[in-house]
Design an enzyme around this catalytic site. Structure first.
Site, PDB file in Angstrom:
ATOM      1  N   ASP A   1       2.867   8.139  -4.476  1.00  0.00           N
ATOM      2  CA  ASP A   1       2.020   7.061  -3.960  1.00  0.00           C
ATOM      3  C   ASP A   1       0.561   7.361  -4.271  1.00  0.00           C
ATOM      4  O   ASP A   1       0.174   8.512  -4.467  1.00  0.00           O
ATOM      5  CB  ASP A   1       2.179   6.951  -2.438  1.00  0.00           C
ATOM      6  CG  ASP A   1       3.518   6.358  -2.046  1.00  0.00           C
ATOM      7  OD1 ASP A   1       4.237   5.852  -2.927  1.00  0.00           O
ATOM      8  OD2 ASP A   1       3.835   6.407  -0.842  1.00  0.00           O
TER       9      ASP A   1
ATOM     10  N   LYS B   1       0.332   1.225  -5.492  1.00  0.00           N
ATOM     11  CA  LYS B   1       0.164  -0.214  -5.687  1.00  0.00           C
ATOM     12  C   LYS B   1      -1.226  -0.569  -6.212  1.00  0.00           C
ATOM     13  O   LYS B   1      -1.416  -1.604  -6.819  1.00  0.00           O
ATOM     14  CB  LYS B   1       0.435  -0.955  -4.377  1.00  0.00           C
ATOM     15  CG  LYS B   1       1.854  -0.813  -3.862  1.00  0.00           C
ATOM     16  CD  LYS B   1       2.843  -1.597  -4.695  1.00  0.00           C
ATOM     17  CE  LYS B   1       4.275  -1.117  -4.513  1.00  0.00           C
ATOM     18  NZ  LYS B   1       4.711  -1.117  -3.108  1.00  0.00           N
TER      19      LYS B   1
ATOM     20  N   MET C   1      -1.253   0.684   9.491  1.00  0.00           N
ATOM     21  CA  MET C   1      -1.907  -0.365   8.699  1.00  0.00           C
ATOM     22  C   MET C   1      -2.371  -1.499   9.607  1.00  0.00           C
ATOM     23  O   MET C   1      -2.103  -2.673   9.343  1.00  0.00           O
ATOM     24  CB  MET C   1      -0.937  -0.900   7.629  1.00  0.00           C
ATOM     25  CG  MET C   1      -0.503   0.168   6.637  1.00  0.00           C
ATOM     26  SD  MET C   1       1.080  -0.207   5.776  1.00  0.00           S
ATOM     27  CE  MET C   1       2.316   0.289   7.003  1.00  0.00           C
TER      28      MET C   1
END
Lengths: 263, 263
Positions: free
Chosen positions: B40, B62, B175
């Site tokens: 990640d 991402k 988050m």
């Protein structure tokens, strides 16, 4: 000459679920450097063997040798040991911040002006869910996961049971064997599907780990038949992944010969 | 001679919250032994530095270099790498079983008959609560703790909000920065006390860790003023322990000079 006043230090260390390889590097270093280790009954000999030979190991487990320890006695012993100037490790199973009775011990240190630190550990739910090849959360299935204890669920309000009974909900119940029948009844009463998967992982991450996969309607009967006598983590809403069942080898933490558990 | 068919292996490894010392011993060994590491974006250079020099590191984050990765691309890459016979580590922040999009990747391996294992990690909630000197659960305060994501809370039913708004309830929101105002509004609507403690821990366990202690009624304003730009864990129902605030040193994971955060 007067002896110099020494200040000790207390590390509240998570020992993880049992496998020494699931200690964090920080926990391993703290154990190796400790002069005094006060440990729970569930901490295995392979973890205690990591301590220095010169260190003092004290079992403060509730079912240990002699009369059982009261929490206030443990608090006082931590403070007394730290006051000698020692590097004290208070070693707890799993993560000390999850059902670990940590606050009382920290407050005793604060009252005595003894510095401390929390070293996190792998909690039982994390090791157990890894063993069954699943996730605690999954998109489209459960937006949250809950950690509970079997005892505390007896004080639950209706909205808790309503939420837990919802399809796709996932919860990890610590110390849930004794309350399994009660939980089963409440969940069914609040509309949970009889086929809701329930999985128990006994001795997660240890060589004697066992997995019992059942459903909500069969939970009490299957649990009674399985005679689990070690600490167990109960998952509501999770079944072991098919690949784990199809390949019962050490890769997935299952021992050969346990297939009948899933029959 | 035909090349022998080789089967690779995939370890889904939790990298923990950031501090390399919070890797488990098992995770450290898996990283050291990996031939290919797919990681990640949030995995820091000090953890990647533990990999063998001969290993291949691929950032599948991402927001990484180039066009962002789709989940299906990551799944396919894991399978393709394992099919070369390589020891593959899929390295995820925290614990891979907590909001880690793990299931899709495991299912891709299962479909390709590639063996895998989950190596648990310290999840952000565990590191963050250690940093503020508190417990996720405490007798007489909260019988359970919930892990949520900010996004998913938008689909919450009334009984979820009712439960979360209850005095003493503790939840860890992953988050949660963007949804802070929404959560604040819903909780107040469902009767939560305006003085409910709320604590954000940004970059938990990392050298740039910051702690923002506020209350439910001041959450949006204080969060806007603090300009946290790293990943943050939000605790509902927990304030940092007084000893952590009184002694803002590295012992408790706080850097000197951050006292004004608590003013």
């Amino acid at each position: 000459m007067a002896a110099q006043l020494q200040t000790g230090h207390v590390d509240f260390v998570g020992a993880g679920p049992g496998d020494p390889d699931l200690l964090t590097v920080q926990a391993l270093r703290a154990i190796e450097a400790a002069e005094v280790i006060l440990h729970d009954r569930l901490i295995g000999p392979d973890i205690l063997a990591l301590a220095a030979r010169s260190s003092t190991l004290i079992d403060v487990g509730k079912a240990g040798f002699g009369p059982s320890w009261k929490q206030s006695d443990i608090d006082a012993l931590i403070v007394a040991q730290a006051r000698t100037g020692a590097r004290v490790v208070r070693l707890k199973s799993g993560d000390p911040t999850v059902f670990g009775r940590l606050d009382e011990e920290i407050e005793a240190c604060d009252a005595a002006h003894i510095p401390w630190r929390i070293v996190p550990g792998i909690t039982a739910a994390s090791a157990a869910v890894a063993a069954i090849g699943q996730s605690l959360t999954r998109r489209g299935r459960n937006a949250s996961v809950r950690f509970l204890t079997g005892h505390d669920m007896k004080g639950f309000a209706d909205h808790d049971w309503t939420a837990l009974a919802r399809p796709g909900e996932v919860a990890a119940i610590y110390m849930g064997k004794k309350s399994a029948r009660f939980v089963q009844g409440r969940l069914l009463m609040h509309g949970a599907a009889r086929s809701t998967p329930v999985t128990l992982v006994e001795n997660a991450s240890r060589p004697d780990q066992r997995i019992l996969a059942t459903t909500l309607d069969r939970l009490s009967a299957d649990l009674a038949a399985a005679r689990l006598d070690g600490p167990a983590l109960t998952f509501l809403g999770l079944a072991p992944r098919a690949a784990v069942l199809a390949l019962p080898d050490l890769e997935h933490g299952l021992e050969p010969g346990l297939e009948q558990e899933f029959a």
